[in-house]
Enzyme design. Structure first.
Site, PDB file in Angstrom:
ATOM      1  N   CYS A 120       0.862  -1.181   0.000  1.00  0.00           N
ATOM      2  CA  CYS A 120       0.000   0.000   0.000  1.00  0.00           C
ATOM      3  C   CYS A 120       0.898   1.230   0.000  1.00  0.00           C
ATOM      4  O   CYS A 120       2.112   1.130   0.197  1.00  0.00           O
ATOM      5  CB  CYS A 120      -0.936  -0.003   1.209  1.00  0.00           C
ATOM      6  SG  CYS A 120      -2.349   1.122   1.018  1.00  0.00           S
ATOM      7  N   LYS A 195     -12.243  -5.203   1.554  1.00  0.00           N
ATOM      8  CA  LYS A 195     -11.761  -4.356   2.649  1.00  0.00           C
ATOM      9  C   LYS A 195     -12.760  -3.227   2.866  1.00  0.00           C
ATOM     10  O   LYS A 195     -12.935  -2.361   2.013  1.00  0.00           O
ATOM     11  CB  LYS A 195     -10.381  -3.788   2.328  1.00  0.00           C
ATOM     12  CG  LYS A 195      -9.792  -2.949   3.455  1.00  0.00           C
ATOM     13  CD  LYS A 195      -8.389  -2.481   3.075  1.00  0.00           C
ATOM     14  CE  LYS A 195      -7.771  -1.634   4.165  1.00  0.00           C
ATOM     15  NZ  LYS A 195      -6.404  -1.184   3.793  1.00  0.00           N
ATOM     16  N   ARG A 217     -11.719   7.420   3.444  1.00  0.00           N
ATOM     17  CA  ARG A 217     -11.388   6.423   2.423  1.00  0.00           C
ATOM     18  C   ARG A 217     -12.640   5.772   1.838  1.00  0.00           C
ATOM     19  O   ARG A 217     -12.585   4.677   1.287  1.00  0.00           O
ATOM     20  CB  ARG A 217     -10.452   5.377   3.026  1.00  0.00           C
ATOM     21  CG  ARG A 217      -9.084   5.977   3.335  1.00  0.00           C
ATOM     22  CD  ARG A 217      -8.137   5.006   3.970  1.00  0.00           C
ATOM     23  NE  ARG A 217      -6.810   5.625   4.086  1.00  0.00           N
ATOM     24  CZ  ARG A 217      -5.922   5.359   5.018  1.00  0.00           C
ATOM     25  NH1 ARG A 217      -6.210   4.465   5.960  1.00  0.00           N
ATOM     26  NH2 ARG A 217      -4.753   5.958   5.034  1.00  0.00           N
ATOM     27  N   LYS A 248     -11.551  -8.007   5.405  1.00  0.00           N
ATOM     28  CA  LYS A 248     -11.051  -7.148   6.475  1.00  0.00           C
ATOM     29  C   LYS A 248     -12.068  -6.040   6.739  1.00  0.00           C
ATOM     30  O   LYS A 248     -12.476  -5.374   5.795  1.00  0.00           O
ATOM     31  CB  LYS A 248      -9.710  -6.537   6.058  1.00  0.00           C
ATOM     32  CG  LYS A 248      -9.077  -5.627   7.101  1.00  0.00           C
ATOM     33  CD  LYS A 248      -7.764  -5.044   6.589  1.00  0.00           C
ATOM     34  CE  LYS A 248      -7.139  -4.132   7.637  1.00  0.00           C
ATOM     35  NZ  LYS A 248      -5.897  -3.489   7.146  1.00  0.00           N
ATOM     36  N   TYR A 313      -2.900 -10.263  15.613  1.00  0.00           N
ATOM     37  CA  TYR A 313      -1.790  -9.764  16.423  1.00  0.00           C
ATOM     38  C   TYR A 313      -1.496 -10.699  17.596  1.00  0.00           C
ATOM     39  O   TYR A 313      -0.466 -10.543  18.257  1.00  0.00           O
ATOM     40  CB  TYR A 313      -2.119  -8.356  16.922  1.00  0.00           C
ATOM     41  CG  TYR A 313      -2.304  -7.379  15.787  1.00  0.00           C
ATOM     42  CD1 TYR A 313      -1.206  -6.840  15.129  1.00  0.00           C
ATOM     43  CD2 TYR A 313      -3.575  -7.025  15.335  1.00  0.00           C
ATOM     44  CE1 TYR A 313      -1.369  -5.968  14.064  1.00  0.00           C
ATOM     45  CE2 TYR A 313      -3.742  -6.152  14.270  1.00  0.00           C
ATOM     46  CZ  TYR A 313      -2.642  -5.631  13.638  1.00  0.00           C
ATOM     47  OH  TYR A 313      -2.806  -4.768  12.568  1.00  0.00           O
TER      48      TYR A 313
END
Length: 324
Positions: A120, A195, A217, A248, A313
């Site tokens: 990205c 996304k 966005r 996502k 994570y």
């Protein structure tokens, strides 16, 4: 058959019964660990909004990749924190930029772990958007070459897979063509095909210093209200050459994961994003919840919905727990 002849509790009576009939199981093989690479040496700086996560210099990226490998996690995905930003994101595709150096370092020291790179431009743009901006508008087509150059630079550094997350139309095809022309036809593409424009990205944007400086966005990331559009986006990326399709965020879009699992025949990845992670960690810090148990339940729900791969994570901690 009804009660009292049917008794659902019979097969819940002990742990062995529950294990024997368990329909969905999490494996270390399902996991990808995201890591944030930053310039410097011996840097391990906590990310305030993501307890337990760090900005890591290349030497510490290597150490964490080794920890992941030893825990059985098959892959990491790298995000870069830019040292410089400009209107053309030149540090995204520079051969000596942070992601490229981190990739090379990991592949030299931990060659057996799969290194994926996020492709990205937002973290490298001075305006924070995922594409080139012209007169306040994100220019889709002008961004494609830069994205392809970024992907190519990652692969030239040693990346095993690239994962475009920008949501520009046509970028998977542009990247596939570029890699093929440069004799990297063996490199797979994991596309952030679905996304959504989500409120759950806040902690990540702090971690990657990638928040847009103006606007939002919504013109390129998907509307959270849409489901049919997810199928269209996934189908387009498959036709352009994607090898894995990603959804996502994950937890708020389990229905989308499930729907895609029914409609496409490629592996599906799901990103258990920063906001989902940080909410649970913050709740634990307040003494309100057991984050470890919540994380395991969350990942189970993502797998149950149909995900083959989960970016989380918590990958290393989860792998260690599963190994016990």
């Amino acid at each position: 058959m009804l009660f009292p002849d049917a008794r659902g509790r019979r097969l819940r009576a002990n742990d062995n019964f529950r294990r024997m009939i368990r329909e969905t199981k999490i494996s270390v093989d399902d996991l990808i660990m995201p890591l944030f690479a930053i310039d410097g040496k011996s840097v391990k700086k906590p990310i305030a909004s993501m307890p337990g996560q760090f900005h890591l210099s290349c030497d510490n990226i290597v150490k964490t990749a080794q920890e992941a490998k030893e825990a059985g996690v098959p892959a990491i995905i790298l995000f870069g924190v830019a040292d410089k930003k400009d209107p053309l994101a030149t540090r995204a595709y520079a051969s000596d930029a942070i992601v490229q150096r981190a990739v090379a370092a990991v592949k030299e020291k931990v060659p057996d772990i799969t290194v994926i790179t996020d492709v990205c431009l937002c973290a490298y743009m001075d305006h924070g958007h995922c594409g080139v901006v012209d007169k306040g508008i994100i220019d889709n087509d002008a961004s494609l070459d830069l994205l392809a150059k970024t992907a190519l630079s990652h692969v030239q550094a040693g990346a095993d897979m690239v994962a475009p997350s920008d949501m520009m139309d046509g970028r998977v095809g542009e990247i596939r063509q570029t890699l093929d022309e440069e004799n990297f036809s063996h490199i797979p593409i994991m596309s952030y095909a679905v996304k959504y424009c989500s409120a759950f990205y806040g902690p990540f944007r702090e971690a990657a210093d990638s928040a847009p400086k103006f606007g939002d966005r919504k013109t390129y990331q998907m509307d959270p209200a849409n489901s049919l559009e997810a199928v269209r986006e996934a189908t387009m990326d498959i036709e352009e050459g994607a090898d894995i399709i990603m959804v996502k965020p994950a937890l708020s879009y389990l229905d989308i994961i499930y729907r895609l699992k029914q409609e496409i025949d490629l592996p599906i990845a799901a990103y258990n994003v920063s906001g989902e992670y940080s909410i649970m960690k913050a709740g634990e810090m307040m003494g309100w919840v057991d984050a470890k148990a919540m994380i395991m339940e969350t990942l189970l729900s993502i797998k149950r919905a149909g995900a083959d791969i989960i970016l989380t994570y918590s990958a290393i901690d989860v792998a260690r727990e599963l190994n016990r």
